[in-house]
Write a protein that holds these residues in place. Sequence first.
Motif, PDB file in Angstrom:
ATOM      1  N   TYR A 358      36.960   2.378  17.559  1.00 18.33           N
ATOM      2  CA  TYR A 358      38.025   3.317  18.238  1.00 18.33           C
ATOM      3  C   TYR A 358      39.239   3.080  17.912  1.00 18.33           C
ATOM      4  O   TYR A 358      40.371   3.541  17.805  1.00 18.33           O
ATOM      5  N   SER A 359      39.440   1.456  18.306  1.00 21.49           N
ATOM      6  CA  SER A 359      40.860   0.877  18.203  1.00 21.49           C
ATOM      7  C   SER A 359      41.327   0.915  16.744  1.00 21.49           C
ATOM      8  O   SER A 359      42.548   1.484  16.657  1.00 21.49           O
ATOM      9  N   MET A 386      38.812  -5.330  23.332  1.00 17.58           N
ATOM     10  CA  MET A 386      39.598  -4.609  23.902  1.00 17.58           C
ATOM     11  C   MET A 386      41.084  -5.118  24.004  1.00 17.58           C
ATOM     12  O   MET A 386      42.045  -4.421  23.572  1.00 17.58           O
ATOM     13  N   ILE A 387      41.178  -6.531  24.056  1.00 13.07           N
ATOM     14  CA  ILE A 387      42.436  -7.332  23.798  1.00 13.07           C
ATOM     15  C   ILE A 387      42.922  -7.060  22.562  1.00 13.07           C
ATOM     16  O   ILE A 387      44.346  -6.527  22.420  1.00 13.07           O
ATOM     17  N   SER A 388      42.185  -7.171  21.443  1.00 17.64           N
ATOM     18  CA  SER A 388      42.642  -6.949  20.164  1.00 17.64           C
ATOM     19  C   SER A 388      43.122  -5.508  19.815  1.00 17.64           C
ATOM     20  O   SER A 388      44.018  -5.237  19.112  1.00 17.64           O
ATOM     21  N   GLY A 389      42.294  -4.634  20.573  1.00 15.70           N
ATOM     22  CA  GLY A 389      42.645  -3.116  20.590  1.00 15.70           C
ATOM     23  C   GLY A 389      44.109  -2.759  20.884  1.00 15.70           C
ATOM     24  O   GLY A 389      45.174  -2.162  20.354  1.00 15.70           O
ATOM     25  N   TYR A 390      44.401  -3.330  22.299  1.00 14.67           N
ATOM     26  CA  TYR A 390      45.793  -3.142  22.993  1.00 14.67           C
ATOM     27  C   TYR A 390      46.784  -3.825  21.889  1.00 14.67           C
ATOM     28  O   TYR A 390      47.985  -3.382  21.607  1.00 14.67           O
ATOM     29  N   GLY A 391      46.418  -4.948  21.193  1.00 20.46           N
ATOM     30  CA  GLY A 391      47.372  -5.754  20.426  1.00 20.46           C
ATOM     31  C   GLY A 391      47.837  -4.968  19.278  1.00 20.46           C
ATOM     32  O   GLY A 391      48.631  -4.758  18.750  1.00 20.46           O
ATOM     33  N   HIS A 393      47.802  -1.810  18.989  1.00 20.24           N
ATOM     34  CA  HIS A 393      48.638  -0.693  19.230  1.00 20.24           C
ATOM     35  C   HIS A 393      49.891  -1.088  19.578  1.00 20.24           C
ATOM     36  O   HIS A 393      50.599  -0.150  20.405  1.00 20.24           O
ATOM     37  N   GLY A 394      50.378  -2.277  19.663  1.00 22.12           N
ATOM     38  CA  GLY A 394      51.613  -2.686  20.128  1.00 22.12           C
ATOM     39  C   GLY A 394      51.595  -2.708  21.674  1.00 22.12           C
ATOM     40  O   GLY A 394      52.857  -2.788  22.085  1.00 22.12           O
ATOM     41  N   LYS A 395      50.618  -2.765  22.383  1.00 23.47           N
ATOM     42  CA  LYS A 395      50.846  -2.742  23.760  1.00 23.47           C
ATOM     43  C   LYS A 395      50.404  -4.408  24.520  1.00 23.47           C
ATOM     44  O   LYS A 395      49.402  -4.454  24.958  1.00 23.47           O
ATOM     45  N   GLY A 396      51.352  -5.001  24.034  1.00 24.30           N
ATOM     46  CA  GLY A 396      51.244  -6.618  24.421  1.00 24.30           C
ATOM     47  C   GLY A 396      51.070  -6.686  25.906  1.00 24.30           C
ATOM     48  O   GLY A 396      50.181  -7.425  26.667  1.00 24.30           O
ATOM     49  N   GLN A 397      51.903  -5.996  26.779  1.00 22.41           N
ATOM     50  CA  GLN A 397      51.555  -6.276  28.323  1.00 22.41           C
ATOM     51  C   GLN A 397      50.391  -5.825  28.703  1.00 22.41           C
ATOM     52  O   GLN A 397      49.734  -6.650  29.698  1.00 22.41           O
ATOM     53  N   SER A 423      48.230 -12.554  18.998  1.00 19.34           N
ATOM     54  CA  SER A 423      48.441 -11.336  17.831  1.00 19.34           C
ATOM     55  C   SER A 423      49.311 -10.155  18.755  1.00 19.34           C
ATOM     56  O   SER A 423      49.993  -9.698  18.136  1.00 19.34           O
ATOM     57  N   ALA A 424      48.736  -9.874  19.753  1.00 25.36           N
ATOM     58  CA  ALA A 424      49.363  -8.788  20.661  1.00 25.36           C
ATOM     59  C   ALA A 424      50.583  -9.181  21.165  1.00 25.36           C
ATOM     60  O   ALA A 424      51.635  -8.461  21.079  1.00 25.36           O
ATOM     61  N   CYS A 425      50.751 -10.587  21.448  1.00 21.28           N
ATOM     62  CA  CYS A 425      52.029 -10.977  21.844  1.00 21.28           C
ATOM     63  C   CYS A 425      52.966 -11.062  20.846  1.00 21.28           C
ATOM     64  O   CYS A 425      54.205 -10.544  20.980  1.00 21.28           O
ATOM     65  N   SER A 426      52.454 -11.315  19.612  1.00 22.92           N
ATOM     66  CA  SER A 426      53.356 -11.200  18.317  1.00 22.92           C
ATOM     67  C   SER A 426      53.818  -9.925  17.981  1.00 22.92           C
ATOM     68  O   SER A 426      55.109  -9.773  17.819  1.00 22.92           O
TER      69      SER A 426
END
Length: 603
Positions: A358-359, A386-391, A393-397, A423-426
């Motif tokens: 889904y991500s 799930m963390i990688s999915g947020y990252g 989509h550019g949702k680092g916070q 990667s999410a932070c980046s």
Amino acid sequence: MIPKTFTLIPSRYYASAFEFDPFLALLQFLHFSVTHKSLKLTRQSHSRILSLGLSQNSFLATKLIFAYAICQHPYHSRLVFDSLQHKNVFLWNSLINGYVKNRLYNEAFQLFNQMCSSDVLPDDFTLSTLSKVSSELGALFSGKSIHGKSIRTGFVSDTVVANSIMSMYCKCGNFEESRKVFDEMTIRNSGSWNVLIAGYAVSGIVIFMQMDEVRPDAYTISSLLPLCDGDMGKWDYGRELHCYIVKNELVLGLDSDVHLGCCLIDMYSRSNKVVVGRRVFDRMKCRNVFSWTAMINGYVENGDSDEALKPNRVSLVSVLPACSSFSGLLSGRQIHGFAVRKELNNEVSLCNALIDMYSKCGSLDSARRVFEDDSLCKDAISWSSMISGYGLHGKGQEAILLYDKMLQAGIRPDMITTVGILSACSRSGLVNEGLNIYSSVINDYGIEPTLEICACIVDMLGRAGQLDRALDFIKAMPVEPGPSVWGALVSCSIIHGDLEMQELAYRFLIQLEPKNPSNYVSISNLYASSRRWDAVAEVRRMMKDKRLRKVPGCSWISINNKTHRFYVADKAHPSTTSIYNMLDDLLLTMNDAICSPHLETST
């Protein structure tokens, strides 16, 4: 007398001279020509042989004949052969083998007849090669003549020659002669038994014997298993063979033994024991398309079509990544629906695969719903997905908040989790937060910094415009920087237009990946943008010398269950005109946005 030369090798620390032997150099050059199937190198070797006066050297000529044959120029091989005044058995064998490799079977037999008319006798290699050719062609008369020649020369006692003659008789349907050759053999190996057993298996005749202390191998067993189906009343023998496999540790699961597993599944299925066949299938550590096909055919033959078409948890988890690769959200939803109907949706491995699918297909809300389902017993992979999915989509916070929740739940981060959160932070420009997390996982959780983790840090610093700091990090890395690290620096240098840093990174990439054509094309484009045409020419020359050619880039999109593929500058699609018009409109919109930095958009 072969002329010898001396070559000076310059070095950073010293210079030395060594004696250079043209004969050995030619042998290495010819070996290189064969390895790379290079006609150009073969011709250069031939020219060098002639210039050095070595055209009558039989050893070099043998290699040269074989090299031309490998390059699919057997008539050049014949020219070399005919130019030799004295021909030994190795030269005849090399040309015969060259004809065989190029499927010039008539020419091979004609040459063999010429050889027999000369004063050179064929050896075991000649006879076994032509016996195999007779076998493939089903040419019994030619095979008998090879057999007769083997008897007259005494090579019929050679095990390899005898095995090839037996195989020829079996392939030609003359099993009595094959058994006669077998019985007359003084030394037999497992290959001898395998040839005979395979021949009888094809003819449908069952034989049982004690194999003279020769241990049957996987090929032997797989040849016998087709004889052990229920129709012949021999499925008990099949069970005994299965026991032999287990007892002698012919383990199912290795690539070489997948065929053996398929034979077992097929034997049990034909004996109406498909449940036992399924047990064999489930215990195979390595499966390919043939093992799946054997199992499906087994269910179909036993009238259980529903079971043949029914996916299980393992097959669903295996197919979901394909939906991610092709952005097949609809197919992914259908798999999810099937899992819910079959009550498989609480399986943690399947849920993790759904979150990832889904991500990657752009449906972050669906991924979150799967993750937040109370029935899911989350493991480290669930949190990481799930963390990688947020990252992604550019949702680092949100990724950082979820990462903190994971730590509070008592789950320690691993390398995959670390790469995902960094990667999410980046992607979100959260440099300070990312560096704090990096320091924490290294110092507090004892995670060793890997190339993937370090590449994330370089990417994070580079995206934020801190290219010098990224380079300093690379210099101080605890591991040797690899292509992923320098690739991250290249990407960030392109974003910020730092040509000097870009060139530096590309040079390291070329050192690390000298066979990757993309690096050469990219640095060539960089030089071209700076109008450094001499450097462009040098890079192109290097690519030509190394025979590198870049595969065109390809992208795809699935619309209405149809996948549309596009290559660079592709105009083959029927909607090409509309597609390029839309691209032009998008470029205008993007340029307008760049020229209007104060433009605000409402969300």
